[in-house]
Design a protein around this motif. Structure first.
Motif, PDB file in Angstrom:
ATOM      1  N   ASN A   1       0.342  -1.221   0.107  1.00 41.76           N
ATOM      2  CA  ASN A   1       0.133   0.030   0.097  1.00 41.76           C
ATOM      3  C   ASN A   1       1.198   1.684  -0.404  1.00 41.76           C
ATOM      4  OD1 ASN A   1      -3.037  -0.613   0.296  1.00 41.76           O
ATOM      5  ND2 ASN A   1      -1.678  -2.299   1.780  1.00 41.76           N
ATOM      6  N   ASP A   2       2.075   0.744  -0.911  1.00 42.68           N
ATOM      7  CA  ASP A   2       2.924   2.155  -0.853  1.00 42.68           C
ATOM      8  C   ASP A   2       2.133   3.202  -2.049  1.00 42.68           C
ATOM      9  OD1 ASP A   2       4.860   4.419  -0.962  1.00 42.68           O
ATOM     10  OD2 ASP A   2       6.734   2.832  -0.527  1.00 42.68           O
ATOM     11  N   GLU A   3       2.222   3.865  -1.949  1.00 45.33           N
ATOM     12  CA  GLU A   3       1.431   5.170  -3.370  1.00 45.33           C
ATOM     13  C   GLU A   3       2.260   5.553  -3.840  1.00 45.33           C
ATOM     14  OE1 GLU A   3      -1.776   6.644  -5.396  1.00 45.33           O
ATOM     15  OE2 GLU A   3      -1.695   5.541  -3.523  1.00 45.33           O
ATOM     16  N   ALA A   4       3.751   5.771  -3.143  1.00 43.90           N
ATOM     17  CA  ALA A   4       4.860   5.901  -3.550  1.00 43.90           C
ATOM     18  C   ALA A   4       5.027   4.521  -4.999  1.00 43.90           C
ATOM     19  CB  ALA A   4       5.540   6.275  -3.368  1.00 43.90           C
ATOM     20  N   LYS A   5       5.313   3.861  -4.528  1.00 41.28           N
ATOM     21  CA  LYS A   5       5.557   2.806  -5.488  1.00 41.28           C
ATOM     22  C   LYS A   5       4.374   2.427  -6.617  1.00 41.28           C
ATOM     23  CE  LYS A   5       8.501  -0.050  -2.029  1.00 41.28           C
ATOM     24  NZ  LYS A   5       8.109  -1.730  -1.632  1.00 41.28           N
ATOM     25  N   VAL A   6       3.092   2.307  -6.221  1.00 43.14           N
ATOM     26  CA  VAL A   6       2.031   2.802  -7.095  1.00 43.14           C
ATOM     27  C   VAL A   6       2.247   4.054  -8.448  1.00 43.14           C
ATOM     28  CG1 VAL A   6      -0.605   2.647  -7.638  1.00 43.14           C
ATOM     29  CG2 VAL A   6       0.719   1.286  -5.731  1.00 43.14           C
ATOM     30  N   GLN A   7       2.313   4.880  -7.878  1.00 46.78           N
ATOM     31  CA  GLN A   7       3.023   6.058  -9.209  1.00 46.78           C
ATOM     32  C   GLN A   7       4.054   5.195 -10.227  1.00 46.78           C
ATOM     33  OE1 GLN A   7       1.548   8.386  -9.365  1.00 46.78           O
ATOM     34  NE2 GLN A   7       2.590   8.807 -10.993  1.00 46.78           N
ATOM     35  N   MET A   8       4.858   4.818  -8.936  1.00 44.62           N
ATOM     36  CA  MET A   8       6.685   4.350 -10.081  1.00 44.62           C
ATOM     37  C   MET A   8       5.467   3.728 -11.087  1.00 44.62           C
ATOM     38  SD  MET A   8       8.951   3.819  -7.496  1.00 44.62           S
ATOM     39  CE  MET A   8      10.400   3.332  -8.971  1.00 44.62           C
ATOM     40  N   LEU A   9       4.766   2.446 -10.991  1.00 47.58           N
ATOM     41  CA  LEU A   9       4.279   1.627 -11.677  1.00 47.58           C
ATOM     42  C   LEU A   9       3.158   2.064 -12.873  1.00 47.58           C
ATOM     43  CD1 LEU A   9       3.585  -1.271 -12.538  1.00 47.58           C
ATOM     44  CD2 LEU A   9       2.126  -0.705 -10.324  1.00 47.58           C
ATOM     45  N   ASN A  10       3.216   2.900 -12.371  1.00 43.50           N
ATOM     46  CA  ASN A  10       1.547   4.050 -13.599  1.00 43.50           C
ATOM     47  C   ASN A  10       2.840   4.533 -14.490  1.00 43.50           C
ATOM     48  OD1 ASN A  10      -0.592   3.891 -11.967  1.00 43.50           O
ATOM     49  ND2 ASN A  10      -0.177   5.235 -10.694  1.00 43.50           N
ATOM     50  N   GLU A  11       3.555   5.426 -13.807  1.00 40.15           N
ATOM     51  CA  GLU A  11       4.659   5.517 -15.252  1.00 40.15           C
ATOM     52  C   GLU A  11       5.339   4.492 -16.125  1.00 40.15           C
ATOM     53  OE1 GLU A  11       6.995   8.148 -12.103  1.00 40.15           O
ATOM     54  OE2 GLU A  11       5.706   9.955 -12.044  1.00 40.15           O
TER      55      GLU A  11
END
Length: 244
Positions: A187-197
């Motif tokens: 549930n690390d939003e920073a990791k999810v954002q990296m995945l988005n990019e």
């Protein structure tokens, strides 16, 4: 009478959205899941263990007797349930391998066989939820990637075997924004954002995008699509990452 759809793994992130989308379209939604909970968008729900269905003849006979009574007609079967057991070659056990294949591959085959006459009578279709892992994978995904690759192969073979009787297609999602995915990233939003990019779309997918595609494949308007595997991956399968 409303068309009936059976959705396995109905309590998961994609499964629950499948149920909602088909319910909104006027279908009778019949949900199956190994967990025991009444989902919001199901007209009928059955606790159902796919691994047990494939491995235990007594369980198979008992649950099929229930289905014969409770599901007299069927227009679409969506094989969505899956198990993802991560291990490398040094760690993997035969039990984990067999469970993965039972749930992800053999189960869809056996359910397709069981519901065939009903699907054929309704001129319906089978939709298998595969994965980008049929094509691109990562370390420790041996069993999962193998099962999803085989599920795509089964989809193609069934479309030929059932020609003129039942259409069969597959959907292969990449990263979809479900709680299971977020749990995998702590549930690390920073990791999810990296995945988005990482995705050319600059975001990961939404469960509703998968469910809308499944609805299109089930409906008669796209009846010429048969034996297809459709990637819904935000373009990630086109990316070759270079050294920074």
């Amino acid at each position: 009478m409303a068309k009936a759809v059976v959705i396995t793994g109905v309590l998961g992130g994609i499964g629950s959205q499948l149920a909602k989308t088909f319910k909104e379209k006027g279908y009778e939604v019949i949900g199956l899941d190994v967990k025991d909970s009444q989902p919001e968008y199901c007209d009928k729900f059955f606790k159902f263990n796919l691994n047990e269905y494939c491995a235990n003849p007594e369980y198979k006979a008992s649950i099929e007797a229930t289905f014969d009574k409770e599901i007299p007609e069927l227009f679409a079967l969506i094989n969505n349930a899956a198990v993802q057991i991560l291990s490398n070659l040094d760690e993997i056990t035969l039990q984990d391998w067999n469970q993965t294949l039972n749930v992800n591959l053999t189960g869809p085959l056996m359910l397709s066989q069981f519901f065939l006459k009903r699907l054929e009578k309704a001129k319906g279709s089978i939709i298998n939820i595969a994965s980008i892992h049929h094509q691109l994978t990562k370390k420790r995904f041996l069993a999962y990637a193998s099962s999803k690759s085989a599920l795509v192969g089964l989809t193609k073979a069934l479309s030929v075997d059932l020609q003129g009787r039942v259409r069969v297609n597959a959907i292969s999602p990449a990263a979809i924004d479900t709680q299971m995915l977020r749990d995998g990233f702590d549930n690390d939003e920073a990791k999810v954002q990296m995945l988005n990019e990482l995705h050319p779309s600059q975001r990961i997918g939404k469960p509703r995008e998968v469910s809308q595609l499944a609805l299109l494949l089930a409906e008669d308007e796209l009846g010429f699509i048969n034996g297809a595997n459709i990637n819904i991956d935000g373009g990630i399968s086109n990316v070759l990452k270079d050294l920074d």
